[in-house]
Design a protein around this motif. Sequence first.
Motif, PDB file in Angstrom:
ATOM      1  N   LEU A 197      42.558   4.198 -28.028  1.00 32.83           N
ATOM      2  CA  LEU A 197      42.391   4.174 -29.482  1.00 32.83           C
ATOM      3  C   LEU A 197      40.922   4.254 -29.874  1.00 32.83           C
ATOM      4  O   LEU A 197      40.566   4.888 -30.873  1.00 32.83           O
ATOM      5  N   VAL A 198      40.047   3.608 -29.101  1.00 37.26           N
ATOM      6  CA  VAL A 198      38.610   3.700 -29.356  1.00 37.26           C
ATOM      7  C   VAL A 198      38.136   5.141 -29.166  1.00 37.26           C
ATOM      8  O   VAL A 198      37.346   5.666 -29.961  1.00 37.26           O
ATOM      9  N   PHE A 199      38.623   5.791 -28.120  1.00 41.55           N
ATOM     10  CA  PHE A 199      38.273   7.192 -27.858  1.00 41.55           C
ATOM     11  C   PHE A 199      38.672   8.086 -29.030  1.00 41.55           C
ATOM     12  O   PHE A 199      37.885   8.922 -29.495  1.00 41.55           O
ATOM     13  N   VAL A 200      39.873   7.897 -29.549  1.00 39.33           N
ATOM     14  CA  VAL A 200      40.345   8.723 -30.661  1.00 39.33           C
ATOM     15  C   VAL A 200      39.522   8.441 -31.923  1.00 39.33           C
ATOM     16  O   VAL A 200      39.121   9.358 -32.643  1.00 39.33           O
ATOM     17  N   GLY A 201      39.248   7.160 -32.201  1.00 41.07           N
ATOM     18  CA  GLY A 201      38.449   6.809 -33.372  1.00 41.07           C
ATOM     19  C   GLY A 201      37.041   7.377 -33.308  1.00 41.07           C
ATOM     20  O   GLY A 201      36.477   7.801 -34.328  1.00 41.07           O
ATOM     21  N   ALA A 202      36.453   7.408 -32.117  1.00 44.36           N
ATOM     22  CA  ALA A 202      35.103   7.952 -31.950  1.00 44.36           C
ATOM     23  C   ALA A 202      35.060   9.438 -32.280  1.00 44.36           C
ATOM     24  O   ALA A 202      34.068   9.948 -32.821  1.00 44.36           O
ATOM     25  N   ASN A 203      36.124  10.151 -31.975  1.00 45.38           N
ATOM     26  CA  ASN A 203      36.178  11.574 -32.308  1.00 45.38           C
ATOM     27  C   ASN A 203      36.180  11.798 -33.822  1.00 45.38           C
ATOM     28  O   ASN A 203      35.579  12.764 -34.309  1.00 45.38           O
ATOM     29  N   ALA A 204      36.828  10.918 -34.564  1.00 43.87           N
ATOM     30  CA  ALA A 204      36.804  11.030 -36.023  1.00 43.87           C
ATOM     31  C   ALA A 204      35.376  10.878 -36.543  1.00 43.87           C
ATOM     32  O   ALA A 204      34.956  11.583 -37.469  1.00 43.87           O
ATOM     33  N   LEU A 205      34.614   9.968 -35.937  1.00 38.75           N
ATOM     34  CA  LEU A 205      33.219   9.766 -36.337  1.00 38.75           C
ATOM     35  C   LEU A 205      32.373  11.014 -36.048  1.00 38.75           C
ATOM     36  O   LEU A 205      31.552  11.424 -36.877  1.00 38.75           O
ATOM     37  N   VAL A 206      32.583  11.642 -34.904  1.00 42.70           N
ATOM     38  CA  VAL A 206      31.833  12.855 -34.562  1.00 42.70           C
ATOM     39  C   VAL A 206      32.177  13.991 -35.538  1.00 42.70           C
ATOM     40  O   VAL A 206      31.294  14.776 -35.928  1.00 42.70           O
TER      41      VAL A 206
ATOM     42  N   ILE B 137      32.909  13.678 -38.683  1.00 41.79           N
ATOM     43  CA  ILE B 137      32.149  13.391 -39.908  1.00 41.79           C
ATOM     44  C   ILE B 137      30.711  13.880 -39.758  1.00 41.79           C
ATOM     45  O   ILE B 137      30.166  14.569 -40.639  1.00 41.79           O
ATOM     46  N   CYS B 138      30.088  13.522 -38.653  1.00 38.10           N
ATOM     47  CA  CYS B 138      28.696  13.921 -38.415  1.00 38.10           C
ATOM     48  C   CYS B 138      28.541  15.436 -38.361  1.00 38.10           C
ATOM     49  O   CYS B 138      27.554  15.993 -38.851  1.00 38.10           O
ATOM     50  N   SER B 139      29.515  16.111 -37.773  1.00 36.72           N
ATOM     51  CA  SER B 139      29.448  17.567 -37.662  1.00 36.72           C
ATOM     52  C   SER B 139      29.449  18.227 -39.032  1.00 36.72           C
ATOM     53  O   SER B 139      28.640  19.112 -39.313  1.00 36.72           O
ATOM     54  N   TYR B 140      30.373  17.797 -39.902  1.00 36.87           N
ATOM     55  CA  TYR B 140      30.439  18.404 -41.231  1.00 36.87           C
ATOM     56  C   TYR B 140      29.241  18.029 -42.103  1.00 36.87           C
ATOM     57  O   TYR B 140      28.798  18.829 -42.929  1.00 36.87           O
ATOM     58  N   LEU B 141      28.707  16.820 -41.920  1.00 40.27           N
ATOM     59  CA  LEU B 141      27.583  16.387 -42.742  1.00 40.27           C
ATOM     60  C   LEU B 141      26.255  17.005 -42.307  1.00 40.27           C
ATOM     61  O   LEU B 141      25.415  17.332 -43.147  1.00 40.27           O
ATOM     62  N   PHE B 142      26.067  17.175 -41.000  1.00 39.35           N
ATOM     63  CA  PHE B 142      24.738  17.542 -40.498  1.00 39.35           C
ATOM     64  C   PHE B 142      24.643  18.930 -39.858  1.00 39.35           C
ATOM     65  O   PHE B 142      23.548  19.446 -39.672  1.00 39.35           O
ATOM     66  N   LEU B 143      25.766  19.545 -39.502  1.00 39.18           N
ATOM     67  CA  LEU B 143      25.717  20.848 -38.846  1.00 39.18           C
ATOM     68  C   LEU B 143      26.194  21.998 -39.734  1.00 39.18           C
ATOM     69  O   LEU B 143      25.614  23.078 -39.730  1.00 39.18           O
ATOM     70  N   VAL B 144      27.249  21.770 -40.483  1.00 36.50           N
ATOM     71  CA  VAL B 144      27.932  22.873 -41.170  1.00 36.50           C
ATOM     72  C   VAL B 144      27.072  23.510 -42.256  1.00 36.50           C
ATOM     73  O   VAL B 144      26.997  24.730 -42.365  1.00 36.50           O
ATOM     74  N   GLY B 145      26.415  22.703 -43.066  1.00 35.37           N
ATOM     75  CA  GLY B 145      25.631  23.272 -44.163  1.00 35.37           C
ATOM     76  C   GLY B 145      26.519  23.869 -45.234  1.00 35.37           C
ATOM     77  O   GLY B 145      27.640  23.407 -45.471  1.00 35.37           O
ATOM     78  N   GLU B 146      26.043  24.930 -45.897  1.00 34.37           N
ATOM     79  CA  GLU B 146      26.812  25.557 -46.970  1.00 34.37           C
ATOM     80  C   GLU B 146      28.014  26.311 -46.408  1.00 34.37           C
ATOM     81  O   GLU B 146      27.906  27.031 -45.427  1.00 34.37           O
ATOM     82  N   ILE B 147      29.165  26.134 -47.035  1.00 32.25           N
ATOM     83  CA  ILE B 147      30.390  26.841 -46.641  1.00 32.25           C
ATOM     84  C   ILE B 147      30.494  28.124 -47.452  1.00 32.25           C
ATOM     85  O   ILE B 147      30.554  28.097 -48.679  1.00 32.25           O
ATOM     86  N   LYS B 148      30.495  29.261 -46.762  1.00 31.08           N
ATOM     87  CA  LYS B 148      30.564  30.560 -47.425  1.00 31.08           C
ATOM     88  C   LYS B 148      31.155  31.583 -46.458  1.00 31.08           C
ATOM     89  O   LYS B 148      31.203  31.357 -45.243  1.00 31.08           O
ATOM     90  N   ARG B 149      31.610  32.726 -46.999  1.00 31.74           N
ATOM     91  CA  ARG B 149      32.204  33.754 -46.142  1.00 31.74           C
ATOM     92  C   ARG B 149      31.135  34.420 -45.284  1.00 31.74           C
ATOM     93  O   ARG B 149      30.059  34.766 -45.767  1.00 31.74           O
ATOM     94  N   VAL B 150      31.445  34.599 -44.013  1.00 32.22           N
ATOM     95  CA  VAL B 150      30.515  35.214 -43.067  1.00 32.22           C
ATOM     96  C   VAL B 150      30.488  36.729 -43.281  1.00 32.22           C
ATOM     97  O   VAL B 150      31.550  37.364 -43.386  1.00 32.22           O
ATOM     98  N   GLU B 151      29.300  37.295 -43.376  1.00 34.38           N
ATOM     99  CA  GLU B 151      29.148  38.746 -43.483  1.00 34.38           C
ATOM    100  C   GLU B 151      28.658  39.269 -42.128  1.00 34.38           C
ATOM    101  O   GLU B 151      27.592  38.906 -41.656  1.00 34.38           O
ATOM    102  N   LEU B 152      29.455  40.120 -41.499  1.00 33.44           N
ATOM    103  CA  LEU B 152      29.125  40.640 -40.184  1.00 33.44           C
ATOM    104  C   LEU B 152      28.185  41.833 -40.291  1.00 33.44           C
ATOM    105  O   LEU B 152      28.287  42.651 -41.207  1.00 33.44           O
ATOM    106  N   LYS B 153      27.281  41.922 -39.322  1.00 28.61           N
ATOM    107  CA  LYS B 153      26.406  43.078 -39.231  1.00 28.61           C
ATOM    108  C   LYS B 153      27.106  44.165 -38.437  1.00 28.61           C
ATOM    109  O   LYS B 153      27.735  43.897 -37.425  1.00 28.61           O
ATOM    110  N   SER B 154      26.972  45.400 -38.888  1.00 27.37           N
ATOM    111  CA  SER B 154      27.651  46.502 -38.186  1.00 27.37           C
ATOM    112  C   SER B 154      26.919  46.815 -36.894  1.00 27.37           C
ATOM    113  O   SER B 154      25.734  46.531 -36.750  1.00 27.37           O
TER     114      SER B 154
END
Length: 453
Positions: free
Chosen positions: A425-434, A436-453
């Motif tokens: 249960l501690v292992f599963v709870g720790a993943n929820a915390l990670v 949160i950190c990922s969306y707060l500190f890594l993701v940044g602005e959410i927008k559609r990706v434009e691919l380069k040809s």
Amino acid sequence: MANPEKILQPSPIAPGAQKKTRVRWFVVFMLFVVTAINYADRATLSIAGPEMSSQLGLDSVMMGYVFSAFAWSYVAGQIPGGWLLDRFGSKKVYFWSVFIWSVFTLLQGFIGFLGSAGTAIVALFALRFLVGLAEAPSFPANSRIVASWFPSHERGTAAATFNSAQYFATVLFAPIMGYIAYKLGWEYVFFFMGAVGIIVAFIWMKVIHSPKEHPRINEAELAYIEEGGALTNMDQAETKKEKKKGINWSQVKQLLTNRMLLGVYLGQYCITTLTYFFLTWFPVYLVQERGMTILEVGFVASLPAICGFVGGILGGTFSDFLLRKGFSLTVARKTPIVVGMLLSMTLVAANYVDTQWVVIFVMALAFFGKGFGALGWAVVADTSPKEMSGVSGGLFNTFGNIAGITTPIIIGYIIATTGSFNGALVFVGANALVAICSYLFLVGEIKRVELKS
């Protein structure tokens, strides 16, 4: 800066104008039904597991590996499954996906007749592996269909609706499967779910169409979804030339080096860790750690699932509400995810209580939080480049479902080493915390990706 898709709000219908149909909501209802069967088939082993493991002589580590068999192939099939969707379209690929995984589910009911325990274990692992491979296109197809049928300001609700089917699957099918296992034996759980899936596959083929080919949609609804940013041309004839090409690995590399997407992938891995705990070890936890019977588990497990279902619907609705109130797409998607994962972390509290109803309450709160924060597929619909919507969804699901391999095995070793579920249960709870950190500190602005040809 506001997301461009958010700005494309449709104009109000003038008096006397054609009233738009609501075919898109029937489409998402069908996604809900198919996804419920998808998750019920994944959960068959957790319901049949206690009796099956006793009959076949499986210990916790062996059960962990058998539980993970599904995810090995499910992960491996994501990118090929996404390519198949982009190449042949959602309708046909999804039909064959549902039909084939249902056949392999049904065949698991014959495992007990193989005689040798060793042969039975190998056959069970192989069939679970094949079920995972057949299910690989399912969620990328869900995201792809939502992106083609829904304007951006309704995608959160649509994605949350089909995603909440994973909880509804437990609410509806766990009591049924528990009763079948109790009355008839664990084998009949697989017979029942396999037959249901085969029937639904043929219903799907009959009633699902692309937006521009659906016989029941009118011009008003088609205009409404197109003005709102729906990608209605994904399966149309004009893209057939592009569909004939293989996977563009240069474009895949662009997806894999995008910081926003990498943050989303990491977050999904952690959120899916919670999913696979509930899909695999949760019923076993109730039997082994809390002393419930398999019949009790079938009904008790449905209570947290109801909360997960409600949380899923509310999370998507709340996200779209924020969009309509003028908040950015980034705020509207991240807020429910962070709040939901904070609530999910409460499952660790089950380690410190003994009363059964309190344990169920804690798990129900965690289930609600996981549902409320499960907006990953809405984010995929918002961010996937239109040229590679299937492959993009496949990549997202690949990273997420690596947790389906690691979670059952890690928890199996934790239980074998410590003799209890506390560390799990501690292992599963720790993943929820990670997450949160990922969306707060890594993701940044959410927008559609434009691919380069």
